[in-house]
Design a protein around this motif. Structure first.
Motif, short mmCIF file in Angstrom:
data_model
loop_
_atom_site.label_atom_id
_atom_site.label_comp_id
_atom_site.label_asym_id
_atom_site.label_seq_id
_atom_site.Cartn_x
_atom_site.Cartn_y
_atom_site.Cartn_z
N ASP A 98 -17.46 27.12 -0.77
CA ASP A 98 -17.89 26.12 0.21
C ASP A 98 -19.34 25.69 0.00
O ASP A 98 -19.71 24.57 0.30
CB ASP A 98 -17.76 26.68 1.63
N LEU A 117 -16.92 18.51 -6.45
CA LEU A 117 -16.00 18.94 -5.40
C LEU A 117 -14.77 19.62 -5.99
O LEU A 117 -14.22 20.56 -5.38
CB LEU A 117 -15.59 17.75 -4.53
N ARG A 118 -14.34 19.19 -7.16
CA ARG A 118 -13.21 19.85 -7.83
C ARG A 118 -13.57 21.29 -8.19
O ARG A 118 -12.74 22.19 -8.08
CB ARG A 118 -12.82 19.05 -9.07
N GLU A 120 -13.00 23.45 -5.24
CA GLU A 120 -11.58 23.74 -5.03
C GLU A 120 -11.11 24.85 -5.97
O GLU A 120 -10.41 25.78 -5.56
CB GLU A 120 -10.75 22.47 -5.27
N VAL A 121 -11.48 24.75 -7.23
CA VAL A 121 -11.03 25.72 -8.23
C VAL A 121 -11.57 27.11 -7.93
O VAL A 121 -10.85 28.11 -8.02
CB VAL A 121 -11.45 25.27 -9.65
N ASP A 144 -18.08 19.20 2.00
CA ASP A 144 -17.75 18.00 1.22
C ASP A 144 -18.97 17.13 0.94
O ASP A 144 -18.85 16.00 0.48
CB ASP A 144 -16.68 17.17 1.94
N ALA A 182 -12.80 28.19 -5.00
CA ALA A 182 -12.70 28.55 -3.57
C ALA A 182 -14.07 28.75 -2.96
O ALA A 182 -14.31 29.70 -2.20
CB ALA A 182 -11.83 29.80 -3.39
#
Length: 262
Positions: free
Chosen positions: A216, A207-208, A211-212, A173, A214
């Motif tokens: 890190d 950060l989005r 998420e989309v 993050d 996958a």
């Protein structure tokens, strides 16, 4: 905890600094991505997948099949190697991604194409020494095609910009940013960019993307359009993230978070 580094360059500054942080309390092992499948009889507690070669991806899939966490996963890494699939997923998820057309062979397409504005042509398959070039007009496109006739490519409209890319990186993050000269105008590196100087919402957009896709550990190349809106032109799994204060610490922390409990 035992941490494996899947890489052909263990001296890479980010990996070397991360290994130095982990080593006093944890075992760190460099794993040759060309090692035979199944060579690691007792998998480590977590692996960092820095290499993107077919052999490295096969090794990562084998380790995942035996229960070892891999950062980033083989599937997420492979997706980012295919720029056509990348664009399709990004658009489907509503991300502001550059309009992207996929072409099976540059030579055959260029022979019948007619450009009325500049385009950016990139190899469909992201790899070292791949094609990333700007074609100003039809003649320029055909000149590229003479050098890369059989290359599968993606084609994006050229977006007028200052010649600087916003390079945004994320480790878990934690978001990092810098300005870099575009590959289309390579006059050198730009400075690290404090997050406070990013346009509003760009860190959250980064950060989005994670998420989309996958992911890190990843990079997002963003251009500012004429009205200042962000336009994503590329996503990279586990890029170098060089010269970013705090990046090794963030990667070491992420490795320990993703590792299997002992």
């Amino acid at each position: 905890m035992r941490v494996g580094l899947i890489t052909d360059d263990p001296g890479h500054p980010l990996l070397a600094a991360t290994a130095a942080l982990l080593a006093p309390a944890h075992g760190v092992q460099v794993v040759d991505p060309a090692a035979p499948l199944g060579a690691a009889r007792d998998p480590a507690d977590v692996y960092l997948l820095k290499s993107h070669t077919p052999a490295a991806l096969a090794l990562a899939r084998d380790l995942e099949g035996r229960g070892a966490p891999v950062v980033n996963s083989a599937a997420a890494t492979a997706l980012c190697q295919d720029r056509a699939a990348m664009a399709e997923l990004a658009v489907r998820a509503g991300l502001p991604f550059a309009a992207t057309r996929s072409v099976d062979a540059l030579g055959a397409w260029a022979a019948g194409a007619s450009l009325d504005s500049p385009v950016v042509v990139k190899s469909r398959h992201n790899r070292r020494a791949d094609l990333v070039a700007r074609a100003e007009d039809t003649a320029g496109l055909r000149a590229l095609a003479r050098d890369w006739p059989d290359e599968p490519v993606v084609v994006q409209p050229f977006t007028a910009n200052s010649g600087w890319d916003h390079k945004l990186w994320a480790i878990g993050d934690r978001v990092f940013a810098a300005l870099r000269r575009s590959e289309l105008s390579p006059e050198g590196r730009g400075p690290t960019l404090p997050l406070a100087e990013l346009p509003p919402g760009w860190a959250e957009l980064t950060l989005r993307v994670g998420e989309v896709f996958a992911l890190d550990v990843y990079g997002v190349d963003v251009l500012a359009t004429a009205d200042g809106a962000p336009l994503i032109v590329d996503v990279n799994a586990f890029p170098g993230i060089r010269d970013q204060a705090g990046a090794p610490e963030a990667l070491a922390r992420l490795a320990l978070e993703r590792g299997r409990p002992g």
